[in-house]
Design a protein around this motif. Structure first.
Motif, mmCIF file in Angstrom:
data_model
loop_
_atom_site.group_PDB
_atom_site.id
_atom_site.type_symbol
_atom_site.label_atom_id
_atom_site.label_comp_id
_atom_site.label_asym_id
_atom_site.label_seq_id
_atom_site.Cartn_x
_atom_site.Cartn_y
_atom_site.Cartn_z
ATOM 1 N N LEU A 67 -14.925 -28.447 -13.457
ATOM 2 C CA LEU A 67 -13.728 -27.834 -13.588
ATOM 3 C C LEU A 67 -12.476 -28.909 -13.172
ATOM 4 C CD1 LEU A 67 -12.127 -25.078 -13.805
ATOM 5 C CD2 LEU A 67 -12.334 -24.974 -11.475
ATOM 6 N N VAL A 68 -11.424 -29.127 -14.049
ATOM 7 C CA VAL A 68 -10.341 -29.868 -13.781
ATOM 8 C C VAL A 68 -9.065 -28.666 -13.429
ATOM 9 C CG1 VAL A 68 -8.628 -31.405 -14.598
ATOM 10 C CG2 VAL A 68 -11.045 -31.847 -15.187
ATOM 11 N N THR A 69 -8.361 -28.955 -12.288
ATOM 12 C CA THR A 69 -7.551 -27.907 -11.773
ATOM 13 C C THR A 69 -6.268 -28.772 -11.735
ATOM 14 O OG1 THR A 69 -9.207 -26.729 -10.578
ATOM 15 C CG2 THR A 69 -6.712 -26.246 -10.104
ATOM 16 N N VAL A 70 -5.342 -28.378 -12.164
ATOM 17 C CA VAL A 70 -3.875 -29.156 -12.156
ATOM 18 C C VAL A 70 -2.754 -28.141 -12.113
ATOM 19 C CG1 VAL A 70 -3.753 -29.179 -14.612
ATOM 20 C CG2 VAL A 70 -2.248 -30.607 -13.414
ATOM 21 N N THR A 71 -1.982 -28.203 -10.997
ATOM 22 C CA THR A 71 -0.780 -27.539 -10.592
ATOM 23 C C THR A 71 0.510 -28.170 -10.961
ATOM 24 O OG1 THR A 71 -0.572 -28.631 -8.530
ATOM 25 C CG2 THR A 71 -1.936 -26.399 -8.587
ATOM 26 N N ALA A 72 1.365 -27.455 -11.796
ATOM 27 C CA ALA A 72 2.633 -27.893 -12.439
ATOM 28 C C ALA A 72 3.502 -26.844 -12.499
ATOM 29 C CB ALA A 72 2.125 -28.467 -13.722
ATOM 30 N N SER A 73 4.979 -27.164 -12.994
ATOM 31 C CA SER A 73 5.873 -26.421 -13.306
ATOM 32 C C SER A 73 5.699 -25.618 -14.509
ATOM 33 C CB SER A 73 7.377 -27.122 -13.396
ATOM 34 O OG SER A 73 7.219 -27.764 -14.498
ATOM 35 N N LYS A 74 6.221 -24.328 -14.681
ATOM 36 C CA LYS A 74 5.919 -23.653 -15.740
ATOM 37 C C LYS A 74 6.116 -24.632 -17.093
ATOM 38 C CE LYS A 74 7.124 -19.575 -15.793
ATOM 39 N NZ LYS A 74 8.040 -18.194 -15.619
ATOM 40 N N GLU A 75 7.133 -25.396 -17.065
ATOM 41 C CA GLU A 75 7.541 -25.983 -18.228
ATOM 42 C C GLU A 75 6.737 -27.306 -18.626
ATOM 43 O OE1 GLU A 75 10.807 -23.673 -16.352
ATOM 44 O OE2 GLU A 75 9.594 -25.442 -15.565
ATOM 45 N N LYS A 76 5.811 -27.668 -17.548
ATOM 46 C CA LYS A 76 5.088 -28.581 -17.782
ATOM 47 C C LYS A 76 3.530 -28.605 -17.829
ATOM 48 C CE LYS A 76 8.306 -32.052 -15.542
ATOM 49 N NZ LYS A 76 8.643 -32.947 -14.614
ATOM 50 N N ALA A 77 3.357 -27.057 -17.636
ATOM 51 C CA ALA A 77 1.941 -26.921 -17.673
ATOM 52 C C ALA A 77 1.084 -27.315 -18.825
ATOM 53 C CB ALA A 77 1.831 -25.248 -17.231
ATOM 54 N N GLN A 78 1.699 -27.137 -19.933
ATOM 55 C CA GLN A 78 0.852 -27.301 -21.093
ATOM 56 C C GLN A 78 0.732 -28.852 -21.273
ATOM 57 O OE1 GLN A 78 -0.378 -25.195 -23.346
ATOM 58 N NE2 GLN A 78 -1.539 -26.758 -24.175
ATOM 59 N N ALA A 79 2.004 -29.365 -21.105
ATOM 60 C CA ALA A 79 1.846 -31.120 -21.143
ATOM 61 C C ALA A 79 0.788 -31.576 -20.128
ATOM 62 C CB ALA A 79 3.344 -31.767 -20.839
ATOM 63 N N ALA A 80 0.565 -31.077 -18.896
ATOM 64 C CA ALA A 80 -0.236 -31.549 -18.041
ATOM 65 C C ALA A 80 -1.730 -31.135 -18.344
ATOM 66 C CB ALA A 80 0.034 -30.811 -16.729
ATOM 67 N N LEU A 81 -2.018 -30.074 -18.965
ATOM 68 C CA LEU A 81 -3.075 -29.727 -19.409
ATOM 69 C C LEU A 81 -3.614 -30.651 -20.525
ATOM 70 C CD1 LEU A 81 -5.663 -27.609 -19.779
ATOM 71 C CD2 LEU A 81 -4.157 -26.274 -21.480
ATOM 72 N N GLU A 82 -2.622 -31.113 -21.429
ATOM 73 C CA GLU A 82 -3.053 -31.913 -22.521
ATOM 74 C C GLU A 82 -3.321 -33.279 -21.821
ATOM 75 O OE1 GLU A 82 -3.608 -31.107 -25.698
ATOM 76 O OE2 GLU A 82 -3.401 -28.972 -25.286
ATOM 77 N N ALA A 83 -2.668 -33.692 -20.755
ATOM 78 C CA ALA A 83 -3.014 -34.891 -20.418
ATOM 79 C C ALA A 83 -4.352 -35.085 -19.547
ATOM 80 C CB ALA A 83 -1.731 -35.287 -19.265
ATOM 81 N N CYS A 84 -4.500 -34.170 -18.953
ATOM 82 C CA CYS A 84 -6.188 -34.045 -18.435
ATOM 83 C C CYS A 84 -7.044 -33.986 -19.522
ATOM 84 C CB CYS A 84 -6.161 -32.584 -17.678
ATOM 85 S SG CYS A 84 -5.298 -32.549 -16.199
ATOM 86 N N LYS A 85 -6.697 -33.333 -20.747
ATOM 87 C CA LYS A 85 -7.885 -33.620 -21.645
ATOM 88 C C LYS A 85 -8.013 -34.681 -22.149
ATOM 89 C CE LYS A 85 -7.798 -30.260 -24.643
ATOM 90 N NZ LYS A 85 -6.930 -29.125 -25.625
ATOM 91 N N GLU A 86 -6.751 -35.629 -22.580
ATOM 92 C CA GLU A 86 -6.611 -36.970 -23.061
ATOM 93 C C GLU A 86 -7.211 -37.895 -21.948
ATOM 94 O OE1 GLU A 86 -2.488 -37.868 -23.257
ATOM 95 O OE2 GLU A 86 -2.153 -36.200 -24.707
ATOM 96 N N THR A 87 -7.186 -37.588 -20.643
ATOM 97 C CA THR A 87 -7.771 -38.387 -19.523
ATOM 98 C C THR A 87 -9.250 -38.665 -19.693
ATOM 99 O OG1 THR A 87 -5.880 -38.177 -17.992
ATOM 100 C CG2 THR A 87 -7.900 -38.876 -17.198
ATOM 101 N N LEU A 88 -9.909 -37.413 -19.780
ATOM 102 C CA LEU A 88 -11.300 -37.256 -19.857
ATOM 103 C C LEU A 88 -11.825 -37.781 -21.300
ATOM 104 C CD1 LEU A 88 -11.789 -33.460 -18.730
ATOM 105 C CD2 LEU A 88 -11.982 -35.573 -17.398
#
Length: 976
Positions: A836-857
């Protein structure tokens, strides 16, 4: 939010009440480099800094180094770098002005420059006045040549703090207004500052009652004796409240009364923190206040005096025994707090000697006087009682809407409840007869005769030969008792005079499903056992006070795959009476805890009221989950990856309500048959002595104990665990919205992973898959990968590297979040699991943060594979963490748990003895092939984003919220 409300009310008379946010986003965005640099140069000055150094160092060398590295930094040089001309004068005045008329000036340079409304007894001088009378005020005036004075033409003194607004009370552009709360008068001269906070996400009612007092420096024997007397009072009251909280129908679910010195706030805070069901708030307030008044008016009993004085002395003795083994970080924190509050710094040995000297002559009258002073702000609220000067602060936090409008709380109702509670007549408590031992010598002798104990060889499933039944081995001794209980013992002198015992019964929520128990029965039953505690002829109160006397802490939990009981205890004689040559020793903490374990197995009394408290705890937890963005989002994605399997989900209210006392009792006791139990014990003790105690107390438990609870027709063994559900493909994306006034978001990436020992959901192993994928592996590589610890070590390193990659990519490079975390479920007995990858972010950046986690993996598998540098860095972290945790007895007990379980086939002695060698042998090829065993492909990923949506009509204030600094380190509801 609750903490912010509490602190803003507590410190309403100063600006600690307004210093929670990071700032307004519009202001943060507008800052230029000169603005930030000016602020830093104005306040972060050499003459406003305190430097502490702790370590194995020569003080003269340290002083020379400090002079060399910092000596060239001066306030004048810092001030010369201020770009904003109009602030230079203020900056140069800061060193003098910062202390004027504040606690910083009156007591300690370490305190913040604030004033407090103290709640002290009648006739007690204000701390600033007292400091001025004693000549202790720091007050520096500067000379100004003023020749325009026509009266005498003399030079005049003008105080710089008259010009410098250190309290920030003057209005500034864009500054928030301070809304001063009203102060109510309960009766003539008795003042209280009430505040009600209501929020839609609050589940329970909480009540917080405060009095601020000056910190009393502990710098002589008289002040030290008073501090010990206060600690005895606080311990006595807390146990009374705890016992009351476990009554047949307790008014509150949590309660704590404490007084702690807070250098961050520049005062001592006496606090009552309590939570209760919203419909019982009045009863909870009344009950808790009555208990405090009882202590203040009648003091402690002789038995309480003896009990808690003995506990204080044992604590001091244990700390002294640690000596030089106390970590530098702990020493530093203690030094800073001690010096900041004006206390005399003492070594652990000095503290023990002074504690024994003070306690040997401390009288009941002194303790009762301390009790009266501690509780004076509450006892003084009753008509006719001596009143404390100052204001008592009362904060109530409650759900925004309640089922019955008559149960709603407002300022007037709260003040009325407090007034009525203070009017109730209270009687002194009576001493409880506490047993010195739970198992008498005669009972033990009879058990030895009826069920003669014996030792048998330890047996393992990782290929390790059996260990002897009659010999001590290193680093631990592993054996089995004749009744089937597996035992592991490790000596650990790093935690002086302390020990940790872990009892594990494999099963957990998985057993509910396998054995046909009612859903939630084991989990609710485990909590009911924690809430109960009556053994045989002893009441729950007697057993609880026995544990208090012997400084034993107990925690009973049920997770997905095991019932676990953890005990922390002293290894020395405790429950002692008297001092010096007249001291009479009680039994050791080790013997006490083994008596408790025996009683749990053979004499535990199941009680309906304990079950009710357990069920209320689970109901509250589940309902709170639904009001937490993080909790509800995590539950949503876990429900998806687990295909709704209730073993891995929160227990809902209907399921909890359906569990009966018989359901709970039958489920828990079916797991406590001796042949299914493993006991792991580590501490600062003599191993042979402990083995003898275990043989007597646990070896005499009948082999068929609790067999009447065995489920008929279910002949499964403890190692017949189900695996996690197969992940349904393709993966999916989930969205969640939760109404909340704070705008924020959390995102998740989840997928299939092995369990902690490399078993996947289909029964295959990491070692097998790695071997099949690496056809050109050398004989040496095959031998390494055949080690039982291989997969466990590989997964530890992969997890560490994944966390570093997420941090560097998502936070540092892309600046999308403050926090991104990679974790594994880490089951030991069930096949399979999830990452499980958990990332906290602002509402505006949540989707970008999610994509960045997927790209990292994805990059870890393809374009940016694990490098030798990544591997070596991860090895250092994992090995250093292992070495550090080896100092704790809890870690040793955790490592030994499962070593003799068939349900954890790869966990054996080799998992400890070969840890360093296996970690050091790992290669990047090993880790890349281990990554391939996880479900990291796009089609296998489950993702989720949870966002808050603001309630209708809410106006955004633009404030960026952050956790408050004030109050850190205080107990109760302010723990954080």
């Amino acid at each position: 939010r609750v903490e912010c409300q509490i602190l803003s009310t507590l410190h309403r008379e100063n600006r600690l009440a307004k210093r929670f946010p990071i700032g307004k986003e519009s202001l943060i965005q507008s800052w230029m480099q000169d603005d930030v640099k000016t602020w830093h140069r104005t306040h972060y000055r050499p003459d406003n800094v305190l430097l502490y150094v702790v370590g194995d160092l020569d003080p003269k060398d340290v002083e020379r180094t400090i002079e060399d590295k910092f000596g060239h930094l001066t306030a004048e040089r810092q001030g010369s770098q201020i770009k904003l001309i109009e602030l230079k004068k203020d900056a140069s005045d800061l060193a003098d002005a910062v202390v004027a008329g504040t606690m910083k000036q009156a007591q300690s340079w370490h305190y913040p420059p604030v004033r407090h409304d103290f709640c002290v007894g009648e006739g007690v001088k204000d701390v600033l006045d007292a400091a001025e009378d004693a000549g202790r005020l720091i007050r520096k005036d500067v000379s100004v040549d003023d020749t325009t004075d026509e009266d005498d033409g003399e030079e005049k003194k003008i105080s710089v703090y008259d010009n410098y607004d250190i309290h920030l009370q003057q209005p500034y552009d864009l500054d928030d207004k301070v809304n001063f709360l009203k102060t109510a008068e309960l009766s003539p001269g008795k003042m209280i500052r009430p505040h009600i906070f209501k929020h839609e996400l609050l589940q329970n009612f909480s009540f917080h009652l405060f009095a601020k007092r000056p910190v009393e420096p502990i710098d002589d024997m008289a002040s030290f004796r008073r501090s010990l007397a206060r600690r005895i009072c606080l311990a006595a009251l807390q146990i009374r409240l705890n016992v009351g909280g476990r009554s047949d129908d307790p008014a509150f679910t949590f309660v704590e009364f404490n007084q702690l010195d807070s250098a961050r706030e520049g005062c001592a805070v006496c606090s009552l923190d309590m939570t209760a069901e919203p419909n019982r708030w009045y009863e909870a307030v009344t009950t808790s206040i009555s208990e405090i008044r009882k202590l203040g008016l009648h003091g402690v009993t002789p038995g309480e005096m003896e009990r808690y004085a003995s506990a204080l002395l044992t604590d001091a003795e244990q700390l002294a025994a640690q000596g030089d083994m106390i970590s530098h970080s702990d020493q530093l924190a203690y030094l800073m707090e001690t010096v900041a509050n004006g206390h005399t710094f003492m070594s652990p040995e000095q503290s023990y000697a002074v504690t024994e000297q003070a306690l040997s002559t401390l009288t009941l009258e002194e303790v009762d006087a301390a009790a009266a002073e501690l509780c004076s702000h509450i006892t003084g609220l009753k008509d006719g009682e001596a009143t404390s000067t100052g204001v008592v602060v009362a904060v109530a936090c409650t759900p925004k809407s309640v089922s019955d409008p008559a149960l709603e709380v407002d300022d007037d109702k709260l003040c009325a409840a407090i007034r009525e509670a203070c009017a109730i007549d209270v009687e002194p408590v009576e001493d409880v007869v506490v047993p010195q031992t739970l198992v008498t010598d005669d009972e033990l002798a009879k058990a030895m005769e009826d069920h003669p104990p014996k030792w048998e060889e330890g047996q393992f499933s990782d290929g390790t030969p059996n260990t002897p039944a009659d010999r001590i081995t290193r680093p631990f001794t592993l054996r089995r008792l004749g009744n089937g209980i597996c035992v592991g013992i490790a000596q650990n002198a790093a935690e002086s005079q302390r020990g940790h015992l872990r009892l594990v019964a494999p099963g957990g929520r998985d057993a509910e499903k396998r054995l046909g128990f009612k859903s939630g029965a084991l989990a609710v039953g485990a909590r009911a056992m924690q809430e109960g505690g009556s053994f045989g002829r002893f009441s729950r109160e007697q057993v609880e006070l026995f544990a208090v006397d012997h400084l034993i802490m107990v925690e009973i939990n049920c997770n997905e795959e095991a019932l676990t009981m953890d005990f922390v205890f002293p290894t020395t004689n405790v429950g002692n009476t008297g001092y010096g040559d007249e001291k009479q020793l009680g039994i050791t903490g080790t013997e006490s805890v083994l008596q408790i374990v025996r009683e749990i197995l053979v004499e535990f009394n199941w009680e309906e009221d304990a079950l009710n408290r357990s069920k209320q705890s689970y109901r509250t937890a589940h309902e709170s989950l639904g009001k937490s963005l993080e909790g509800k989002s995590t539950e949503m994605i876990m429900e998806a990856v687990a295909s709704g399997d209730e073993r891995f989900l929160s227990i809902d209210v209907d399921t909890v309500n359906a569990v009966t006392l018989d359901d709970a009792k039958n489920a828990v006791m079916s797991q406590l048959m001796p042949s299914d139990i493993e006991l792991s014990l580590s501490g600062d003790f003599v191993v042979n002595d402990v083995l003898d105690m275990i043989l007597q107390y646990l070896g005499t438990v009948p082999a068929d104990a609790n067999s009447e609870y065995k489920v008929e027709g279910k002949e499964t063994t403890s190692n017949d665990f189900s695996g996690v559900p197969a992940l349904q493909l393709p993966g999916k994306h989930l969205d969640l919205e939760l109404e909340d006034s704070d705008p924020r978001a959390v995102a998740y990436v989840a997928g299939a992973a092995p369990n902690a020992w490399g078993f996947l959901a289909d029964g295959s192993t990491v070692a097998q898959r790695v071997g099949d994928a690496d056809k050109r592996a050398s004989d040496y590589d095959k031998q390494r990968r055949a080690h039982p610890l291989f997969a466990n070590a590989a997964l530890s390193l992969v997890s560490e590297i994944a966390n570093r990659r997420l941090f560097s990519t998502v936070r540092e490079r892309k600046q999308l979040t403050y926090d991104a975390n990679f974790s594994l479920t880490g089951f030991e007995r069930m096949n399979g699991g999830w990452f499980l990858v958990t990332v906290t972010a602002s509402k505006e950046k949540a989707q970008a943060a999610l994509e960045a986690c997927k790209e990292t993996l994805e990059a870890m598998q393809t374009s940016n594979p694990i490098s030798p540098d990544n591997l070596e860095s991860a090895k250092r972290v994992v090995l250093n963490r292992h070495e550090g945790e080896l100092r704790t007895s809890q870690y040793w007990a955790t490592m030994m748990s499962g070593i003799q379980e068939e349900s954890v086939p790869l966990k054996g002695p080799l998992s400890v003895t070969d840890f360093h060698a296996v970690i050091e042998s790992m290669t990047t090829r090993d880790l890349q092939l281990t990554l391939d065993c996880m479900g990291l492909d796009e089609v296998e990923l489950y993702t989720a984003i949870g966002k808050t949506v603001q309630p209708e009509g809410l106006v955004d204030d633009g404030i960026v919220k952050a956790s408050p600094m004030a109050g850190v380190g205080r107990g109760g509801a302010l723990k954080g």
